[in-house]
Design a protein around this motif. Structure first.
Motif, PDB file in Angstrom:
ATOM      1  N   ARG A   1      36.121  40.152  26.925  1.00  0.00           N
ATOM      2  CA  ARG A   1      36.400  41.237  27.853  1.00  0.00           C
ATOM      3  C   ARG A   1      37.748  41.851  27.484  1.00  0.00           C
ATOM      4  NH1 ARG A   1      35.802  40.189  34.112  1.00  0.00           N
ATOM      5  NH2 ARG A   1      33.738  39.756  33.364  1.00  0.00           N
ATOM      6  N   PRO A   2      37.717  42.828  26.604  1.00  0.00           N
ATOM      7  CA  PRO A   2      38.980  43.430  26.180  1.00  0.00           C
ATOM      8  C   PRO A   2      39.727  44.042  27.362  1.00  0.00           C
ATOM      9  CG  PRO A   2      37.175  44.146  24.791  1.00  0.00           C
ATOM     10  CD  PRO A   2      36.581  43.386  25.921  1.00  0.00           C
ATOM     11  N   GLU A   3      41.011  43.823  27.381  1.00  0.00           N
ATOM     12  CA  GLU A   3      41.832  44.286  28.499  1.00  0.00           C
ATOM     13  C   GLU A   3      41.800  45.806  28.638  1.00  0.00           C
ATOM     14  OE1 GLU A   3      44.201  43.949  31.769  1.00  0.00           O
ATOM     15  OE2 GLU A   3      43.368  42.300  30.625  1.00  0.00           O
ATOM     16  N   LEU A   4      41.860  46.530  27.531  1.00  0.00           N
ATOM     17  CA  LEU A   4      41.856  47.983  27.592  1.00  0.00           C
ATOM     18  C   LEU A   4      40.537  48.515  28.152  1.00  0.00           C
ATOM     19  CD1 LEU A   4      43.266  50.645  26.986  1.00  0.00           C
ATOM     20  CD2 LEU A   4      42.306  50.527  24.682  1.00  0.00           C
ATOM     21  N   ALA A   5      39.422  47.987  27.671  1.00  0.00           N
ATOM     22  CA  ALA A   5      38.112  48.436  28.168  1.00  0.00           C
ATOM     23  C   ALA A   5      37.957  48.115  29.646  1.00  0.00           C
ATOM     24  CB  ALA A   5      36.995  47.794  27.364  1.00  0.00           C
ATOM     25  N   LEU A   6      38.493  46.998  30.070  1.00  0.00           N
ATOM     26  CA  LEU A   6      38.410  46.618  31.485  1.00  0.00           C
ATOM     27  C   LEU A   6      39.215  47.583  32.349  1.00  0.00           C
ATOM     28  CD1 LEU A   6      37.315  44.455  33.403  1.00  0.00           C
ATOM     29  CD2 LEU A   6      39.437  43.205  33.052  1.00  0.00           C
ATOM     30  N   ARG A   7      40.431  47.918  31.905  1.00  0.00           N
ATOM     31  CA  ARG A   7      41.247  48.858  32.669  1.00  0.00           C
ATOM     32  C   ARG A   7      40.601  50.241  32.720  1.00  0.00           C
ATOM     33  NH1 ARG A   7      46.680  49.289  30.260  1.00  0.00           N
ATOM     34  NH2 ARG A   7      45.839  48.123  28.521  1.00  0.00           N
ATOM     35  N   ILE A   8      40.029  50.681  31.600  1.00  0.00           N
ATOM     36  CA  ILE A   8      39.389  51.995  31.568  1.00  0.00           C
ATOM     37  C   ILE A   8      38.150  52.009  32.451  1.00  0.00           C
ATOM     38  CG2 ILE A   8      38.154  53.619  30.088  1.00  0.00           C
ATOM     39  CD1 ILE A   8      40.077  52.835  27.843  1.00  0.00           C
ATOM     40  N   ALA A   9      37.331  50.971  32.376  1.00  0.00           N
ATOM     41  CA  ALA A   9      36.070  50.932  33.129  1.00  0.00           C
ATOM     42  C   ALA A   9      36.303  50.919  34.638  1.00  0.00           C
ATOM     43  CB  ALA A   9      35.252  49.717  32.708  1.00  0.00           C
ATOM     44  N   PHE A  10      37.417  50.342  35.100  1.00  0.00           N
ATOM     45  CA  PHE A  10      37.715  50.294  36.525  1.00  0.00           C
ATOM     46  C   PHE A  10      38.563  51.475  36.993  1.00  0.00           C
ATOM     47  CE2 PHE A  10      36.533  45.794  36.257  1.00  0.00           C
ATOM     48  CZ  PHE A  10      35.764  45.695  37.402  1.00  0.00           C
ATOM     49  N   SER A  11      38.870  52.401  36.104  1.00  0.00           N
ATOM     50  CA  SER A  11      39.720  53.531  36.446  1.00  0.00           C
ATOM     51  C   SER A  11      38.945  54.577  37.258  1.00  0.00           C
ATOM     52  CB  SER A  11      40.253  54.168  35.164  1.00  0.00           C
ATOM     53  OG  SER A  11      40.852  55.404  35.443  1.00  0.00           O
ATOM     54  N   PRO A  12      39.515  55.064  38.361  1.00  0.00           N
ATOM     55  CA  PRO A  12      38.853  56.129  39.118  1.00  0.00           C
ATOM     56  C   PRO A  12      38.739  57.428  38.314  1.00  0.00           C
ATOM     57  CG  PRO A  12      40.584  55.105  40.437  1.00  0.00           C
ATOM     58  CD  PRO A  12      40.696  54.549  39.059  1.00  0.00           C
ATOM     59  N   LYS A  13      39.696  57.684  37.439  1.00  0.00           N
ATOM     60  CA  LYS A  13      39.628  58.883  36.599  1.00  0.00           C
ATOM     61  C   LYS A  13      38.439  58.814  35.646  1.00  0.00           C
ATOM     62  CE  LYS A  13      44.561  59.765  36.744  1.00  0.00           C
ATOM     63  NZ  LYS A  13      45.804  59.809  35.994  1.00  0.00           N
ATOM     64  N   PHE A  14      38.149  57.627  35.145  1.00  0.00           N
ATOM     65  CA  PHE A  14      36.999  57.424  34.270  1.00  0.00           C
ATOM     66  C   PHE A  14      35.703  57.719  35.023  1.00  0.00           C
ATOM     67  CE2 PHE A  14      33.847  54.584  32.249  1.00  0.00           C
ATOM     68  CZ  PHE A  14      33.965  54.996  30.930  1.00  0.00           C
ATOM     69  N   ASP A  15      35.603  57.197  36.244  1.00  0.00           N
ATOM     70  CA  ASP A  15      34.420  57.465  37.074  1.00  0.00           C
ATOM     71  C   ASP A  15      34.292  58.948  37.394  1.00  0.00           C
ATOM     72  OD1 ASP A  15      33.554  54.847  37.176  1.00  0.00           O
ATOM     73  OD2 ASP A  15      34.672  54.396  39.013  1.00  0.00           O
ATOM     74  N   LEU A  16      35.407  59.592  37.727  1.00  0.00           N
ATOM     75  CA  LEU A  16      35.375  61.010  38.051  1.00  0.00           C
ATOM     76  C   LEU A  16      34.958  61.843  36.842  1.00  0.00           C
ATOM     77  CD1 LEU A  16      35.969  63.285  40.092  1.00  0.00           C
ATOM     78  CD2 LEU A  16      38.315  63.295  39.209  1.00  0.00           C
ATOM     79  N   PHE A  17      35.528  61.533  35.673  1.00  0.00           N
ATOM     80  CA  PHE A  17      35.202  62.283  34.466  1.00  0.00           C
ATOM     81  C   PHE A  17      33.718  62.199  34.148  1.00  0.00           C
ATOM     82  CE2 PHE A  17      34.526  62.342  29.852  1.00  0.00           C
ATOM     83  CZ  PHE A  17      34.938  63.644  29.583  1.00  0.00           C
TER      84      PHE A  17
END
Length: 105
Positions: A36-52
């Motif tokens: 579970r890469p830390e960067l992918a985890l932070r991106i996947a849980f980001s509200p900006k990622f969901d919004l985009f």
């Protein structure tokens, strides 16, 4: 019979049997952290990622509606629609890879 019980006791005493405690096994801990890469985890849980990607899904729905109404089905120029579909597909594959690597267990 004593040889078979001796063989079992030797196997129990082997190094493979002593590494059953996963919290102290360094190779397991390193493997678990790599899953579970830390960067992918932070991106996947980001509200900006969901919004985009939510907005991208809405835009894709609009493009599909426009394509349905304005695409010339009788041999007209369809390259623009095809390239648009491929761009959406590439973005959704990127989203899938990031979410899968971030949320995987």
């Amino acid at each position: 019979d004593s040889a078979s019980s001796e063989g079992r006791s030797l196997y129990r005493g082997s190094s493979r049997a002593t590494t059953t405690d996963k919290s102290t096994d360094k190779s397991y801990v390193q493997w678990k952290s790599m899953r579970r890469p830390e960067l992918a985890l932070r991106i996947a849980f980001s509200p900006k990622f969901d919004l985009f990607f939510g907005l991208l899904i809405l835009l894709n729905a609009i493009v599909i509606g426009l394509e349905t109404d304005y695409n010339p089905h009788n041999g007209g120029d369809q390259w623009g629609w095809y390239i648009g579909e491929m761009l959406f597909n590439v973005n959704f594959i990127i989203e899938f890879v990031i979410r899968f690597s971030g949320y995987s267990w």
